[in-house]
Design a protein around this motif. Structure first.
Motif, PDB file in Angstrom:
ATOM      1  N   LEU A 260       0.815  -1.210   0.000  1.00 21.00           N
ATOM      2  CA  LEU A 260       0.000   0.000   0.000  1.00 21.00           C
ATOM      3  C   LEU A 260       0.851   1.263   0.000  1.00 21.00           C
ATOM      4  CD1 LEU A 260      -2.615  -1.028   2.700  1.00 21.00           C
ATOM      5  CD2 LEU A 260      -2.931  -1.029   0.229  1.00 21.00           C
ATOM      6  N   PRO A 261       0.447   2.288  -0.746  1.00 24.01           N
ATOM      7  CA  PRO A 261       1.060   3.609  -0.573  1.00 24.01           C
ATOM      8  C   PRO A 261       0.813   4.089   0.854  1.00 24.01           C
ATOM      9  CG  PRO A 261      -0.298   3.523  -2.567  1.00 24.01           C
ATOM     10  CD  PRO A 261      -0.592   2.281  -1.791  1.00 24.01           C
ATOM     11  N   PRO A 262       1.664   4.975   1.375  1.00 24.22           N
ATOM     12  CA  PRO A 262       1.563   5.357   2.786  1.00 24.22           C
ATOM     13  C   PRO A 262       0.287   6.104   3.158  1.00 24.22           C
ATOM     14  CG  PRO A 262       3.242   6.645   1.641  1.00 24.22           C
ATOM     15  CD  PRO A 262       2.838   5.552   0.707  1.00 24.22           C
ATOM     16  N   ASP A 263      -0.444   6.646   2.165  1.00 23.95           N
ATOM     17  CA  ASP A 263      -1.648   7.415   2.487  1.00 23.95           C
ATOM     18  C   ASP A 263      -2.921   6.571   2.456  1.00 23.95           C
ATOM     19  OD1 ASP A 263      -1.516   7.074  -0.277  1.00 23.95           O
ATOM     20  OD2 ASP A 263      -2.595   8.932  -0.688  1.00 23.95           O
ATOM     21  N   ILE A 264      -2.786   5.239   2.345  1.00 20.25           N
ATOM     22  CA  ILE A 264      -3.955   4.365   2.260  1.00 20.25           C
ATOM     23  C   ILE A 264      -3.910   3.347   3.393  1.00 20.25           C
ATOM     24  CG2 ILE A 264      -5.136   2.620   0.868  1.00 20.25           C
ATOM     25  CD1 ILE A 264      -4.245   4.033  -1.599  1.00 20.25           C
ATOM     26  N   GLY A 283       0.557  -5.089   2.489  1.00 21.71           N
ATOM     27  CA  GLY A 283       1.806  -4.638   3.083  1.00 21.71           C
ATOM     28  C   GLY A 283       1.679  -3.210   3.565  1.00 21.71           C
ATOM     29  N   ARG A 284       2.401  -2.890   4.632  1.00 19.61           N
ATOM     30  CA  ARG A 284       2.377  -1.542   5.188  1.00 19.61           C
ATOM     31  C   ARG A 284       3.700  -0.859   4.949  1.00 19.61           C
ATOM     32  NH1 ARG A 284      -0.293  -2.147  11.212  1.00 19.61           N
ATOM     33  NH2 ARG A 284      -2.312  -2.999  10.597  1.00 19.61           N
ATOM     34  N   ALA A 285       3.651   0.472   4.906  1.00 20.82           N
ATOM     35  CA  ALA A 285       4.882   1.244   4.748  1.00 20.82           C
ATOM     36  C   ALA A 285       5.799   0.999   5.941  1.00 20.82           C
ATOM     37  CB  ALA A 285       4.548   2.720   4.639  1.00 20.82           C
ATOM     38  N   ALA A 372     -11.424  -9.238 -12.842  1.00 13.11           N
ATOM     39  CA  ALA A 372     -12.334  -8.936 -11.733  1.00 13.11           C
ATOM     40  C   ALA A 372     -11.577  -8.385 -10.529  1.00 13.11           C
ATOM     41  CB  ALA A 372     -13.116 -10.193 -11.351  1.00 13.11           C
ATOM     42  N   VAL A 373     -10.411  -8.958 -10.242  1.00 14.15           N
ATOM     43  CA  VAL A 373      -9.597  -8.467  -9.124  1.00 14.15           C
ATOM     44  C   VAL A 373      -9.074  -7.064  -9.426  1.00 14.15           C
ATOM     45  CG1 VAL A 373      -7.513  -8.869  -7.762  1.00 14.15           C
ATOM     46  CG2 VAL A 373      -8.932 -10.799  -8.457  1.00 14.15           C
ATOM     47  N   ILE A 374      -8.647  -6.842 -10.671  1.00 19.76           N
ATOM     48  CA  ILE A 374      -8.103  -5.535 -11.032  1.00 19.76           C
ATOM     49  C   ILE A 374      -9.178  -4.454 -10.939  1.00 19.76           C
ATOM     50  CG2 ILE A 374      -7.136  -4.185 -12.934  1.00 19.76           C
ATOM     51  CD1 ILE A 374      -5.670  -6.730 -13.835  1.00 19.76           C
ATOM     52  N   ARG A 375     -10.376  -4.749 -11.454  1.00 24.30           N
ATOM     53  CA  ARG A 375     -11.452  -3.755 -11.384  1.00 24.30           C
ATOM     54  C   ARG A 375     -11.827  -3.454  -9.930  1.00 24.30           C
ATOM     55  NH1 ARG A 375     -13.506  -6.172 -16.068  1.00 24.30           N
ATOM     56  NH2 ARG A 375     -14.737  -7.599 -14.793  1.00 24.30           N
ATOM     57  N   ALA A 376     -11.892  -4.505  -9.100  1.00 31.97           N
ATOM     58  CA  ALA A 376     -12.193  -4.287  -7.685  1.00 31.97           C
ATOM     59  C   ALA A 376     -11.100  -3.442  -7.026  1.00 31.97           C
ATOM     60  CB  ALA A 376     -12.337  -5.624  -6.975  1.00 31.97           C
ATOM     61  N   SER A 377      -9.854  -3.642  -7.414  1.00 30.32           N
ATOM     62  CA  SER A 377      -8.745  -2.855  -6.861  1.00 30.32           C
ATOM     63  C   SER A 377      -8.861  -1.397  -7.270  1.00 30.32           C
ATOM     64  CB  SER A 377      -7.411  -3.429  -7.330  1.00 30.32           C
ATOM     65  OG  SER A 377      -7.252  -4.784  -6.936  1.00 30.32           O
ATOM     66  N   LEU A 378      -9.259  -1.155  -8.500  1.00 25.88           N
ATOM     67  CA  LEU A 378      -9.448   0.233  -8.956  1.00 25.88           C
ATOM     68  C   LEU A 378     -10.563   0.912  -8.180  1.00 25.88           C
ATOM     69  CD1 LEU A 378      -9.004  -0.307 -12.799  1.00 25.88           C
ATOM     70  CD2 LEU A 378      -7.611   1.204 -11.372  1.00 25.88           C
ATOM     71  N   VAL A 379     -11.652   0.195  -7.959  1.00 23.44           N
ATOM     72  CA  VAL A 379     -12.756   0.753  -7.170  1.00 23.44           C
ATOM     73  C   VAL A 379     -12.296   1.044  -5.740  1.00 23.44           C
ATOM     74  CG1 VAL A 379     -15.020   0.257  -6.176  1.00 23.44           C
ATOM     75  CG2 VAL A 379     -14.554  -0.322  -8.574  1.00 23.44           C
ATOM     76  N   ALA A 380     -11.534   0.104  -5.174  1.00 18.60           N
ATOM     77  CA  ALA A 380     -11.049   0.280  -3.807  1.00 18.60           C
ATOM     78  C   ALA A 380     -10.125   1.485  -3.701  1.00 18.60           C
ATOM     79  CB  ALA A 380     -10.342  -0.986  -3.347  1.00 18.60           C
ATOM     80  N   LEU A 381      -9.242   1.666  -4.675  1.00 15.70           N
ATOM     81  CA  LEU A 381      -8.337   2.819  -4.668  1.00 15.70           C
ATOM     82  C   LEU A 381      -9.115   4.114  -4.771  1.00 15.70           C
ATOM     83  CD1 LEU A 381      -5.153   2.137  -6.847  1.00 15.70           C
ATOM     84  CD2 LEU A 381      -5.252   2.817  -4.474  1.00 15.70           C
ATOM     85  N   GLN A 382     -10.136   4.109  -5.598  1.00 16.67           N
ATOM     86  CA  GLN A 382     -10.930   5.323  -5.810  1.00 16.67           C
ATOM     87  C   GLN A 382     -11.646   5.741  -4.531  1.00 16.67           C
ATOM     88  OE1 GLN A 382     -10.903   7.001  -8.696  1.00 16.67           O
ATOM     89  NE2 GLN A 382     -12.195   8.634  -7.833  1.00 16.67           N
ATOM     90  N   SER A 383     -12.097   4.751  -3.769  1.00 15.82           N
ATOM     91  CA  SER A 383     -12.905   5.064  -2.594  1.00 15.82           C
ATOM     92  C   SER A 383     -12.084   5.164  -1.309  1.00 15.82           C
ATOM     93  CB  SER A 383     -13.993   3.991  -2.420  1.00 15.82           C
ATOM     94  OG  SER A 383     -13.411   2.712  -2.255  1.00 15.82           O
ATOM     95  N   ALA A 384     -10.822   4.742  -1.362  1.00 12.24           N
ATOM     96  CA  ALA A 384      -9.999   4.721  -0.134  1.00 12.24           C
ATOM     97  C   ALA A 384      -9.755   6.132   0.386  1.00 12.24           C
ATOM     98  CB  ALA A 384      -8.667   4.027  -0.424  1.00 12.24           C
TER      99      ALA A 384
END
Length: 384
Positions: A260-264, A283-285, A372-384
């Motif tokens: 994960l990037p540090p801001d998520i 994973g965490r920063a 399906a995993v990639i699209r869910a990841s994009l949605v998760a990033l958008q809403s995080a």
């Protein structure tokens, strides 16, 4: 050592881990800790406690005594801790057991191949530990803790070599493809020019059985979220353009490892992702976490560009000092992106050949379980 003493050491170890690594011990430090024999664990824990307390300003004399070192040696130990983390605290020992045979015909290499074929998603360190357990003569019982760690590290390199060899094996790739993806973030050996020079940071989406980089993006360290979003979108396009996805199958979903990037925060992503993955590892920063998932598969570079994972989030890095010992292009961002993508293509060439021979590229579907995993990841990033 009796059971009561072992329990005391285990309790102390857990207490120290919670103090020193409140966000969780890094994978690299966990490997070091697990490699130290129980008979030498107390000495290492004494050193860890001493340097940790010294970094918080406690008087050095009693802490040097705790570490069983003179003041000058304790100073060197603190430097080693800052530079190498837990590995810098392991006592050096020059004695050795049987050498790790890494030749092409080595029985150890055959063991690694067998274990990887039976469970392609195993971590290199776990495969190395199983080989070590099956070959106890590799580690002398009277040798120091540093020797056990050295053997484990050599076995990890052997397993990594064997994993990279298997990425070119169509039979292995056909059987294992699609079981796991990782989305990592790591500094790379390209210096971005401008008002403030800095190492470039790459987001990498990889299918781990083949080592194929499905998508990647390069930029500055503060843009980790945007870079990962770009890598995910590129991965989705690759699967669609190359008919390289696997048909949806509810009882066979991929696992996902995400640095994960540090801001998520992981908690904001889990609910969106869990319905689409068999396992989710976030994973965490901190520590040496960045780039480790990719390096397990690829080794220390993508194409000809070294990965500099430990420097991913360094805020006070001296670029001029860094360049004294390394050769790195110093270029504007757009040129850096071109250099990086050419090396990603270079890295992918042999993998694409293996996947084509395995009838995955060109013989799969455009929208399946990986998409399906990639699209869910994009949605998760958008809403995080």
């Amino acid at each position: 050592m009796d059971l009561e003493a072992q329990d005391d050491i285990e309790r102390r170890q857990q207490q120290l881990i919670a103090l020193v690594w409140p966000d969780g011990i890094s994978e690299r430090d966990r490997v070091v800790l697990d490699a130290v024999p129980a008979s030498n664990r107390k000495n290492l824990l004494d050193r860890l406690e001493a340097v940790w307390r010294a970094e918080r300003g406690e008087p050095l004399g009693p802490l040097a005594d705790l570490a069983r070192l003179k003041r000058a040696a304790f100073y060197n130990l603190r430097v080693a801790w800052r530079t190498h983390s837990l590995a810098g605290l392991v006592p050096h020992d020059t004695r050795s057991g049987r050498r790790v045979d890494a030749s092409d015909e080595s029985p150890l290499r055959k063991e690694a191949e067998t274990l990887l074929r039976s469970n392609p998603l195993s971590r290199n360190v776990d495969v190395a530990r199983r080989i070590m357990e099956a070959n106890p003569d590799l580690v002398r019982t009277d040798a120091g803790a540093n020797h056990a760690l050295t053997v484990l590290q050599r076995l990890q390199r052997l397993v990594g070599d064997e994993r990279r060899r298997l990425t070119g094996d169509p039979k292995f790739v056909r059987a294992a493809f699609g079981g796991e993806m990782v989305l990592d973030l790591t500094a790379v050996q390209i210096v971005l020019d401008g008002t403030e020079r800095a190492l470039a940071v790459a987001a990498i989406l990889m299918e781990t059985a083949s080592g194929l980089v499905l998508g990647s993006a390069l930029g500055r360290k503060d843009n980790g979220r945007a870079l990962q979003r770009e890598a995910l979108s590129a991965g989705l396009s690759f699967l669609q353009l190359n008919r390289a996805d696997l048909p949806p199958q509810p009882d066979t979903m991929p696992s996902l490892g995400w640095m994960l990037p540090p801001d998520i925060h992981a908690e904001s992503l889990i609910q969106t992702l869990e319905p689409h993955v068999s396992e989710l590892v976030m994973g965490r920063a901190g520590g040496f976490s960045f780039g480790q998932q990719v390096q397990q598969v690829t080794g220390p570079r993508i194409g000809r560009i070294p990965l500099n994972s430990r420097r991913t989030l360094l805020a006070d890095m001296d670029i001029d000092e860094y360049l004294k010992s390394r050769v790195a292009p110093i270029v504007a961002l757009e040129e850096a992106r071109g250099i990086w993508m050419r090396e990603v293509e270079r890295h992918n060439v042999d993998r694409i050949v293996a996947l084509t021979r395995a009838n995955i590229i060109g013989g799969g579907v455009t929208d399946g379980r990986l998409a399906a995993v990639i699209r869910a990841s994009l949605v998760a990033l958008q809403s995080a």
